[in-house]
Design an enzyme around this catalytic site. Structure first.
Site, short mmCIF file in Angstrom:
data_model
loop_
_atom_site.label_atom_id
_atom_site.label_comp_id
_atom_site.label_asym_id
_atom_site.label_seq_id
_atom_site.Cartn_x
_atom_site.Cartn_y
_atom_site.Cartn_z
N ALA A 234 0.87 -1.18 0.00
CA ALA A 234 0.00 0.00 0.00
C ALA A 234 0.90 1.23 0.00
O ALA A 234 2.12 1.12 0.18
CB ALA A 234 -0.89 -0.01 1.24
N LYS A 235 0.28 2.37 -0.19
CA LYS A 235 1.06 3.62 -0.30
C LYS A 235 1.98 3.83 0.90
O LYS A 235 3.10 4.32 0.76
CB LYS A 235 0.10 4.81 -0.41
CG LYS A 235 -0.52 4.93 -1.79
CD LYS A 235 -0.56 6.38 -2.25
CE LYS A 235 -1.03 6.51 -3.69
NZ LYS A 235 -2.49 6.41 -3.80
N ARG A 236 1.50 3.46 2.10
CA ARG A 236 2.31 3.74 3.28
C ARG A 236 3.63 2.95 3.30
O ARG A 236 4.53 3.25 4.07
CB ARG A 236 1.50 3.46 4.56
CG ARG A 236 1.16 2.00 4.77
CD ARG A 236 0.45 1.75 6.09
NE ARG A 236 0.24 0.35 6.33
CZ ARG A 236 -0.69 -0.39 5.73
NH1 ARG A 236 -1.50 0.15 4.86
NH2 ARG A 236 -0.81 -1.68 5.99
N HIS A 237 3.73 1.94 2.45
CA HIS A 237 4.97 1.16 2.38
C HIS A 237 6.01 1.82 1.48
O HIS A 237 7.10 1.30 1.30
CB HIS A 237 4.69 -0.27 1.90
CG HIS A 237 3.75 -1.01 2.80
ND1 HIS A 237 2.56 -1.54 2.36
CD2 HIS A 237 3.80 -1.26 4.13
CE1 HIS A 237 1.94 -2.10 3.38
NE2 HIS A 237 2.66 -1.94 4.46
N GLY A 238 5.65 2.97 0.88
CA GLY A 238 6.59 3.66 0.00
C GLY A 238 6.06 3.67 -1.42
O GLY A 238 5.13 2.94 -1.75
#
Ligand code: GLU
Length: 329
Positions: free
Chosen positions: A260-264
């Site tokens: 997901a976006k929060r993983h980069g």
């Protein structure tokens, strides 16, 4: 042209979400290698049905990322081919014809049930999101699609649902995941094939297109393993021969979740813009597969001798810190 006479045909089927990320890239690399190792042809099909807001130009830009990586294809929206068009929004007449065949057999009906339900079937569904089996509330409820549409507020479209017989069992021998069995009537129930008057939605279109394009091998992420059973029911109902399926593990975050976006920012475009060389990316993708040592710089073609699916690592590929550092994610 007879596809059977042409040997192996594999496909890359990106959706033009602009999110061609490391996970898709790894699956595409495996699919490409699997076809090329067998001397097969590679077809690129743009699956843009569920993304009507995507401009055609943006969709084709995603192809550039694949080419940058070193992948190529023999047929596709940019190079043409005997099964053109290779963009799903340009293939609506084929979906309409298939829907008509299902309607004639009484196998589909319009449904106005919750949007969430409908959307889960409209886009490529993820494992675990299948939820409870649909209760068939709309079976036999409407005289036709227009009558169902009239029961909805303006702007919402009914779905077409496929009528599943409780006894239907599907079995297939996945080329990577092994033998798979399911009774769709128990797991999913009547399922959505499209939310569109003409049947232009992922579930029906993927079956119609893989058959029409003579695809013999479908290599894709194992989030579609469960959906394959629904697709097999469609192959059966349309009297089409299914391809061989090979579902491979996805790239996940260190905590084992979907990227997901929060993983980069794992989009290829971002990695490319950060100045990382394509060989570095291919090296990492191949390392994840167990086909390269850490730190190797490779072109896809360098992997042809190594990329035996029997040796593909069974575990999910993890977006570890070392990977993020190397790819500047
Ligand atoms: N276009 C789909 C996706 O990007 C692929 C579906 C398939 O391979 O059947 O998720």
């Amino acid at each position: 042209m007879s596809a059977a006479a042409g040997g192996v045909r594999g496909r890359l089927a990106p959706s033009p979400t602009g999110a061609l990320h490391l996970g898709n890239a790894r699956t595409f690399l495996i699919a490409w290698l699997h076809a090329r190792r067998q001397g097969g042809r590679v077809v690129l099909r743009m699956e843009d049905l569920d993304h009507p807001k995507v401009k055609p130009g943006t969709a084709l830009a995603a192809l550039d990322d694949l080419r940058w990586l070193g992948l190529d294809w023999d047929e596709g929206p940019d190079v043409g081919g005997p099964y053109a068009p290779y963009v799903q929004t340009a293939r609506r007449p084929l979906y309409r014809a298939a829907l008509e065949r299902l309607r004639e057999q009484g196998l589909v009906y319009p449904c106005v049930c919750s949007r969430r339900d409908v959307e889960a079937g409209q886009s490529a569904p993820q494992a675990g999101e299948d939820g409870l089996a649909y209760d068939g509330a709309c079976r036999g409820r409407f005289t036709g699609y227009a009558a169902a549409a009239a029961a909805l507020p303006p702007g919402r479209l009914p779905a077409w649902r496929f009528r599943v017989s409780g006894a239907d069992e599907t079995v297939f021998d996945d080329g990577f995941a092994g033998v798979q069995r399911q009774r769709v009537g128990e797991t999913t129930g009547d399922f959505v094939i499209a939310r569109d008057p003409d049947g232009a939605g992922y579930m029906l279109a993927v079956v119609v297109d893989d058959a029409a394009m003579g695809i013999t091998e479908v290599v894709r992420g194992d989030d579609l393993l469960a959906a394959t059973h629904r697709q097999l029911l469609l192959y059966r109902a349309l009297a089409l021969a299914p391809p061989r399926f090979l579902h491979v593990p996805l790239v996940v975050s260190p905590d084992g979740r979907r990227l997901a976006k929060r993983h980069g920012d794992t989009r290829l475009a971002a990695i490319r813009a950060a100045g990382v060389a394509p060989g570095t990316v291919v090296g990492v993708l191949a390392w994840w597969c167990g086909w390269a040592a850490w730190g190797e710089e490779l072109r896809p073609a360098d992997l042809l001798a190594r990329a035996d699916l029997r040796t593909l690592r069974r575990e999910s590929a993890v977006l570890a810190d070392a990977v993020k550092e190397r790819l500047r994610v």
